[in-house]
Design a protein around this motif. Structure first.
Motif, PDB file in Angstrom:
ATOM      1  N   LYS A  27       0.843  -1.200   0.000  1.00 17.92           N
ATOM      2  CA  LYS A  27       0.000   0.000   0.000  1.00 17.92           C
ATOM      3  C   LYS A  27       0.878   1.250   0.000  1.00 17.92           C
ATOM      4  N   VAL A  28       1.923   1.222   0.796  1.00 20.54           N
ATOM      5  CA  VAL A  28       2.849   2.353   0.853  1.00 20.54           C
ATOM      6  C   VAL A  28       3.501   2.578  -0.506  1.00 20.54           C
ATOM      7  N   GLU A  29       3.928   1.505  -1.131  1.00 20.45           N
ATOM      8  CA  GLU A  29       4.578   1.624  -2.439  1.00 20.45           C
ATOM      9  C   GLU A  29       3.658   2.285  -3.465  1.00 20.45           C
ATOM     10  N   SER A  30       2.385   1.861  -3.502  1.00 18.03           N
ATOM     11  CA  SER A  30       1.464   2.433  -4.474  1.00 18.03           C
ATOM     12  C   SER A  30       1.190   3.903  -4.175  1.00 18.03           C
ATOM     13  N   LEU A  31       1.125   4.268  -2.911  1.00 22.23           N
ATOM     14  CA  LEU A  31       0.905   5.668  -2.547  1.00 22.23           C
ATOM     15  C   LEU A  31       2.111   6.526  -2.917  1.00 22.23           C
ATOM     16  N   LEU A  32       3.301   6.021  -2.661  1.00 25.41           N
ATOM     17  CA  LEU A  32       4.502   6.779  -3.011  1.00 25.41           C
ATOM     18  C   LEU A  32       4.615   6.966  -4.516  1.00 25.41           C
ATOM     19  N   GLU A  33       4.264   5.917  -5.277  1.00 20.20           N
ATOM     20  CA  GLU A  33       4.295   6.028  -6.733  1.00 20.20           C
ATOM     21  C   GLU A  33       3.341   7.106  -7.224  1.00 20.20           C
ATOM     22  N   ALA A  34       2.248   7.319  -6.476  1.00 23.25           N
ATOM     23  CA  ALA A  34       1.255   8.325  -6.850  1.00 23.25           C
ATOM     24  C   ALA A  34       1.606   9.708  -6.312  1.00 23.25           C
ATOM     25  N   GLY A  35       2.718   9.817  -5.591  1.00 25.64           N
ATOM     26  CA  GLY A  35       3.171  11.124  -5.126  1.00 25.64           C
ATOM     27  C   GLY A  35       2.601  11.571  -3.799  1.00 25.64           C
ATOM     28  N   ALA A  36       2.019  10.651  -3.033  1.00 25.39           N
ATOM     29  CA  ALA A  36       1.419  11.024  -1.753  1.00 25.39           C
ATOM     30  C   ALA A  36       2.493  11.236  -0.682  1.00 25.39           C
ATOM     31  N   ARG A  37       2.123  12.008   0.343  1.00 23.58           N
ATOM     32  CA  ARG A  37       2.921  12.085   1.566  1.00 23.58           C
ATOM     33  C   ARG A  37       2.396  11.007   2.504  1.00 23.58           C
ATOM     34  N   VAL A  38       3.247  10.052   2.867  1.00 23.98           N
ATOM     35  CA  VAL A  38       2.771   8.855   3.558  1.00 23.98           C
ATOM     36  C   VAL A  38       3.296   8.792   4.990  1.00 23.98           C
ATOM     37  N   THR A  39       2.366   8.549   5.900  1.00 19.32           N
ATOM     38  CA  THR A  39       2.715   8.276   7.294  1.00 19.32           C
ATOM     39  C   THR A  39       2.350   6.833   7.602  1.00 19.32           C
ATOM     40  N   VAL A  40       3.292   6.108   8.198  1.00 19.22           N
ATOM     41  CA  VAL A  40       3.062   4.716   8.585  1.00 19.22           C
ATOM     42  C   VAL A  40       3.042   4.632  10.103  1.00 19.22           C
ATOM     43  N   VAL A  41       1.988   4.046  10.639  1.00 18.44           N
ATOM     44  CA  VAL A  41       1.859   3.872  12.085  1.00 18.44           C
ATOM     45  C   VAL A  41       2.006   2.392  12.398  1.00 18.44           C
ATOM     46  N   SER A  42       3.095   2.037  13.051  1.00 17.86           N
ATOM     47  CA  SER A  42       3.335   0.635  13.398  1.00 17.86           C
ATOM     48  C   SER A  42       4.555   0.548  14.303  1.00 17.86           C
ATOM     49  N   PRO A  43       4.507  -0.324  15.330  1.00 18.86           N
ATOM     50  CA  PRO A  43       5.692  -0.484  16.188  1.00 18.86           C
ATOM     51  C   PRO A  43       6.889  -1.038  15.423  1.00 18.86           C
ATOM     52  N   ARG A  44       6.606  -1.889  14.437  1.00 19.23           N
ATOM     53  CA  ARG A  44       7.675  -2.525  13.665  1.00 19.23           C
ATOM     54  C   ARG A  44       7.397  -2.394  12.179  1.00 19.23           C
ATOM     55  N   LEU A  45       8.459  -2.427  11.382  1.00 15.65           N
ATOM     56  CA  LEU A  45       8.337  -2.304   9.934  1.00 15.65           C
ATOM     57  C   LEU A  45       9.027  -3.461   9.235  1.00 15.65           C
ATOM     58  N   SER A  46       8.484  -3.873   8.102  1.00 17.42           N
ATOM     59  CA  SER A  46       9.153  -4.842   7.247  1.00 17.42           C
ATOM     60  C   SER A  46      10.395  -4.180   6.663  1.00 17.42           C
TER      61      SER A  46
END
Length: 225
Positions: A27-46
């Motif tokens: 989901k993050v990848e598709s948003l970044l490709e579309a030029g969005a400013r992305v915030t991810v909320v999670s204790p851990r990340l892949s």
């Protein structure tokens, strides 16, 4: 449940993804490709999202989701393994009027993410209304076999032709006719074959004598094989 298909401009706009796993990463990848400013909320990340957070591509809030984290965003995704959190986030999003997608829980979604086939500016979105994302993915693969990279190049030419005719101040009805005829021509086949001479014959036929790739500010070498 019925849906209306739309394409949303998120360029420079705030979007939130709750979750740090592989699904959230897509989901993050598709948003970044579309030029969005992305915030991810999670204790851990892949690992892929760790890299995105490290290089500043996304803002990482390294904790569990809290009420208010989506306030002010234009789009939200929930992709965790916590059904209770999903219900709470979906309810908050509805109350705030923010479109939300809860992965694999269509009854909590106010929008669903289609399978998308991309060729440059061309995007074909496929939805099964949540019935079978796997079947939508199958159809996407079939479309990828059907539509080659020539369609991306065709759209480059069509965009340039449109700009050229606007600059020439052609009568709107005549401009529309020429662009429609060009769109319905054998242009994709000529581009697929890398036949520059054929491409330029088509351009001259529909846009006027003397209009070739150079006149559209396109490099002939990029269209030859």
């Amino acid at each position: 449940m019925a849906y209306i298909p739309i394409f949303l401009d998120v360029t420079g706009r705030d979007c939130v993804v709750v979750g740090g796993g592989e699904v959230a990463a897509r989901k993050v990848e598709s948003l970044l490709e579309a030029g969005a400013r992305v915030t991810v909320v999670s204790p851990r990340l892949s690992p892929p999202m760790e890299s995105s957070a490290a290089n500043g591509s996304v803002i990482h809030i390294a904790r569990d989701y809290r009420r208010g984290d989506i306030r002010g965003c234009v789009l939200a995704y929930a992709a965790t393994d916590d059904p209770k959190l999903h219900r709470e986030l979906a309810a908050e999003a509805r109350a705030l009027g923010i479109p939300v997608n809860v992965v694999d829980v269509p009854e909590l979604c106010t929008f669903i993410a289609p399978a998308v086939m991309k060729r440059g500016a061309l995007q074909i979105a496929i939805s099964t209304g949540g019935a079978s994302p796997a079947f939508a993915a199958r159809l996407r693969r079939e479309l990828e076999d059907r539509f080659g990279t020539e369609y991306a190049r065709t759209l480059e030419v069509l965009r340039a032709a449109r700009h050229r005719l606007h600059a020439d101040e052609i009568d709107p009805a005549e401009r529309m006719r020429r662009l429609k005829d060009l769109a319905n021509s054998a242009l994709p086949d000529a581009i697929a074959a890398g036949d520059v001479a054929a491409i330029e014959r088509i351009l001259a036929t529909h846009l006027g004598d003397g209009v070739d790739l150079a006149a559209l500010n396109l490099a002939r070498a990029e269209f030859s094989h």
